[in-house]
Motif scaffolding. Sequence first.
Motif, mmCIF file in Angstrom:
data_model
loop_
_atom_site.group_PDB
_atom_site.id
_atom_site.type_symbol
_atom_site.label_atom_id
_atom_site.label_comp_id
_atom_site.label_asym_id
_atom_site.label_seq_id
_atom_site.Cartn_x
_atom_site.Cartn_y
_atom_site.Cartn_z
ATOM 1 N N GLU A 1 0.831 -1.208 0.000
ATOM 2 C CA GLU A 1 0.000 0.000 0.000
ATOM 3 C C GLU A 1 0.866 1.259 0.000
ATOM 4 O OE1 GLU A 1 -3.681 1.501 -0.555
ATOM 5 O OE2 GLU A 1 -3.338 -0.632 -0.124
ATOM 6 N N GLU A 2 1.955 1.221 0.751
ATOM 7 C CA GLU A 2 2.874 2.362 0.785
ATOM 8 C C GLU A 2 3.504 2.598 -0.582
ATOM 9 O OE1 GLU A 2 6.969 3.799 3.110
ATOM 10 O OE2 GLU A 2 5.975 1.920 3.670
ATOM 11 N N PHE A 3 3.945 1.524 -1.239
ATOM 12 C CA PHE A 3 4.519 1.639 -2.579
ATOM 13 C C PHE A 3 3.482 2.158 -3.563
ATOM 14 C CE2 PHE A 3 4.849 -0.691 -6.682
ATOM 15 C CZ PHE A 3 5.933 -0.006 -7.214
ATOM 16 N N TYR A 4 2.297 1.623 -3.495
ATOM 17 C CA TYR A 4 1.214 2.034 -4.390
ATOM 18 C C TYR A 4 0.930 3.533 -4.259
ATOM 19 C CZ TYR A 4 -3.565 2.521 -6.141
ATOM 20 O OH TYR A 4 -4.686 2.949 -6.807
ATOM 21 N N ASN A 5 0.781 3.994 -3.022
ATOM 22 C CA ASN A 5 0.473 5.412 -2.795
ATOM 23 C C ASN A 5 1.619 6.315 -3.246
ATOM 24 O OD1 ASN A 5 -2.074 4.910 -1.696
ATOM 25 N ND2 ASN A 5 -1.253 4.625 0.370
ATOM 26 N N LYS A 6 2.837 5.845 -3.084
ATOM 27 C CA LYS A 6 3.994 6.633 -3.509
ATOM 28 C C LYS A 6 4.001 6.817 -5.020
ATOM 29 C CE LYS A 6 9.054 6.786 -3.244
ATOM 30 N NZ LYS A 6 10.283 6.115 -2.698
ATOM 31 N N ILE A 7 3.734 5.743 -5.758
ATOM 32 C CA ILE A 7 3.714 5.841 -7.226
ATOM 33 C C ILE A 7 2.540 6.690 -7.692
ATOM 34 C CG2 ILE A 7 3.546 4.551 -9.393
ATOM 35 C CD1 ILE A 7 6.214 4.235 -7.974
ATOM 36 N N ARG A 8 1.394 6.529 -7.045
ATOM 37 C CA ARG A 8 0.209 7.303 -7.429
ATOM 38 C C ARG A 8 0.408 8.797 -7.199
ATOM 39 N NH1 ARG A 8 -4.441 5.548 -10.099
ATOM 40 N NH2 ARG A 8 -5.761 6.728 -8.674
ATOM 41 N N ARG B 1 -3.206 6.459 -15.516
ATOM 42 C CA ARG B 1 -4.560 5.950 -15.717
ATOM 43 C C ARG B 1 -5.532 6.703 -14.817
ATOM 44 N NH1 ARG B 1 -4.914 0.777 -17.947
ATOM 45 N NH2 ARG B 1 -6.806 0.353 -16.762
ATOM 46 N N GLU B 2 -6.814 6.668 -15.204
ATOM 47 C CA GLU B 2 -7.848 7.323 -14.401
ATOM 48 C C GLU B 2 -8.422 6.392 -13.347
ATOM 49 O OE1 GLU B 2 -8.528 10.515 -14.558
ATOM 50 O OE2 GLU B 2 -7.028 10.727 -16.140
ATOM 51 N N ASP B 3 -8.291 5.074 -13.563
ATOM 52 C CA ASP B 3 -8.822 4.134 -12.582
ATOM 53 C C ASP B 3 -7.769 3.864 -11.509
ATOM 54 O OD1 ASP B 3 -6.998 2.555 -13.864
ATOM 55 O OD2 ASP B 3 -8.435 1.096 -14.632
ATOM 56 N N ARG B 4 -8.006 2.853 -10.676
ATOM 57 C CA ARG B 4 -7.156 2.592 -9.520
ATOM 58 C C ARG B 4 -5.813 1.965 -9.879
ATOM 59 N NH1 ARG B 4 -6.780 1.688 -4.104
ATOM 60 N NH2 ARG B 4 -5.794 -0.268 -3.453
ATOM 61 N N ALA B 5 -5.731 1.240 -10.967
ATOM 62 C CA ALA B 5 -4.557 0.424 -11.249
ATOM 63 C C ALA B 5 -3.344 1.265 -11.629
ATOM 64 C CB ALA B 5 -4.861 -0.560 -12.373
#
Length: 226
Positions: free
Chosen positions: A105-112, A172-176
């Motif tokens: 989750e931390e990695f995901y939020n960082k990239i987003r 992307r506009e979605d979550r992925a």
Amino acid sequence: MEAINPSHYPATRAATVAENYMNYKLGGPHRLFALNKVSQASRERIAGVGNKYSLTFSIEDVLNDKHIINCTAEVLYYLSDQHTAPNVTFTLQTELQGNVEDKNEEFYNKIRSLTQPLVAQDIPDKFGNVPAELEPVRHLALAACGFVKWQNSTENTFYRMAVIKSVKQQKREDRALEFHFDMLIHEMVSQEMVAWQMDILWDPSEGLKIVKQACLPKQCCIAQNN
């Protein structure tokens, strides 16, 4: 059904196919598996279908204290004229360890949260170094390579090492999260570095999805090595 030497290539190749499939299904930015040891192997020749390997082996969770996991698997290689990926089923006899959910989750939020899409080349570099912030990206690429290796394996191939020549994030506009990877994958039998392209999607809840994979002509591989 015939018993085969678990340390010989037919057994280790089949177990490596299972390892690649497991990385695709269970791996990600903070979990990767490496084959540890094959302890038992047998092969059944199924007329008109192919060869099925039954395996008992262990894998190492290389990102989580090198935890050893005992497994069983069956790998069915179809006849070569069918051009079908091996069928793999596996069972983990040891529970996975390490709380990777928070790290994912931390990695995901960082990239987003990046203001500009991620772009990088040569992971690792020519000295074998990987910047700490790109380690999860590399792990995700290696998990995705598990899909490529599994899909393209036969009894006469043995895919191992992979390196990232370039990675480009696609907004992307979605979550992925979406990434385009140019990879080099080492085929041990031919000793060739094979160039592949992959487009992948990933998010912590849905896991990894391979949108596209393509093997590039040999001259592309030579150009990427120069």
